[in-house]
Write an enzyme that holds these catalytic residues in place. Structure first.
Site, short mmCIF file in Angstrom:
data_model
loop_
_atom_site.label_atom_id
_atom_site.label_comp_id
_atom_site.label_asym_id
_atom_site.label_seq_id
_atom_site.Cartn_x
_atom_site.Cartn_y
_atom_site.Cartn_z
N ARG A 40 -0.75 30.81 54.45
CA ARG A 40 -0.43 31.38 55.55
C ARG A 40 0.17 32.81 55.41
NH1 ARG A 40 3.54 29.81 60.47
NH2 ARG A 40 4.16 31.81 60.92
N ARG A 91 -3.43 31.05 63.30
CA ARG A 91 -3.00 30.96 61.97
C ARG A 91 -3.55 29.44 61.50
NH1 ARG A 91 2.58 31.32 64.15
NH2 ARG A 91 1.50 33.24 65.18
N ASP A 113 1.18 26.29 61.07
CA ASP A 113 2.48 26.42 61.47
C ASP A 113 3.31 25.23 61.38
OD1 ASP A 113 4.06 28.47 62.88
OD2 ASP A 113 3.02 28.23 64.66
N ASP A 163 7.17 23.87 62.29
CA ASP A 163 8.47 24.06 63.05
C ASP A 163 9.33 23.05 63.16
OD1 ASP A 163 7.67 26.73 63.96
OD2 ASP A 163 6.61 25.96 65.48
N1 LIG Z 1 -1.54 24.99 71.77
C1 LIG Z 1 -0.90 25.78 71.09
N2 LIG Z 1 -0.85 27.20 71.08
C2 LIG Z 1 -0.18 27.82 70.33
C3 LIG Z 1 0.50 27.26 69.30
C4 LIG Z 1 0.12 25.77 69.20
O1 LIG Z 1 0.95 25.33 67.86
N3 LIG Z 1 -0.46 25.23 69.92
N4 LIG Z 1 1.07 28.21 68.44
C5 LIG Z 1 1.43 29.26 68.34
C6 LIG Z 1 1.92 30.17 67.40
O2 LIG Z 1 3.24 30.42 67.71
C7 LIG Z 1 0.78 29.96 69.77
N5 LIG Z 1 0.06 29.12 70.55
#
Ligand SMILES: Nc1nc2c(c(=O)[nH]1)N=C(CO)CN2
Length: 160
Positions: free
Chosen positions: A82, A91, A94, A96
């Site tokens: 990443r 990306r 992620d 979190d």
């Molecule tokens: N549906 C969805 N939308 C996103 C996601 C995500 O994990 N799922 N992550 C993001 C990055 O900040 C921006 N938008």
């Protein structure tokens, strides 16, 4: 032992394979994953002109502190290739931290509970599957209640 709930997700490359790889790297570096939610597909939230995301919530048992876990997840994201990128942009992965025990952390390094959790259906739906009765330590409501009250109406569909 600490209990954390994570959300992993991405919208670049082989999305399903990237989730599986993320879970493996997390297990190797951060602790033991004790629950996996289903995988959900959602239209991109925030910046709409990009491919749909797959998201999955994980329950993690870890001996690391919230701050150490955060550092390790950043390392895992880099390990998966990443790059730093545009806010809300596309990306590979992620990772979190949504919740960490009943702890509250607010710093430039880590904010837990994740501040956007109550307004993101794509996080609440998978989390509700594995932690519906968990009480949000700031809002004092269960995840189930937060989902019922969530104003975000983006469709979140099981990906099969
Ligand atoms: N549906 C969805 N939308 C996103 C996601 C995500 O994990 N799922 N992550 C993001 C990055 O900040 C921006 N938008």
């Amino acid at each position: 032992m600490n209990k954390a709930y994570l959300l992993i997700g991405g919208n670049v490359g082989n999305r399903l394979q990237n989730l599986a790889r993320a879970a493996k790297i997390i297990q190797e570096n951060c602790g033991k994953i004790t629950l996996f939610s289903s995988v959900y597909e959602t239209a991109a939230w925030g910046l709409e002109d990009q491919p749909a995301f797959l998201n999955q919530a994980l329950e993690l048992e870890t001996s690391f502190s919230a701050s150490e876990l955060m550092s390790r997840l950043l390392w895992c994201e880099e390990e998966m290739g990443r790059k730093r990128m545009e806010k809300y942009g596309p990306r590979i992965i992620d990772m979190d931290i949504l919740l960490f025990n009943n702890e509250i952390h607010i710093s430039s390094h880590i904010t837990v509970p994740h501040p956007a959790l109550p307004v993101r259906r794509f996080a609440l739906v998978p989390l509700n599957e594995i932690a519906s009765s968990y009480i949000h330590p700031v809002l004092r409501k269960t995840i189930h209640q937060l989902l019922e009250e969530c104003a975000d109406k983006l469709d979140v569909n099981k990906y099969e």
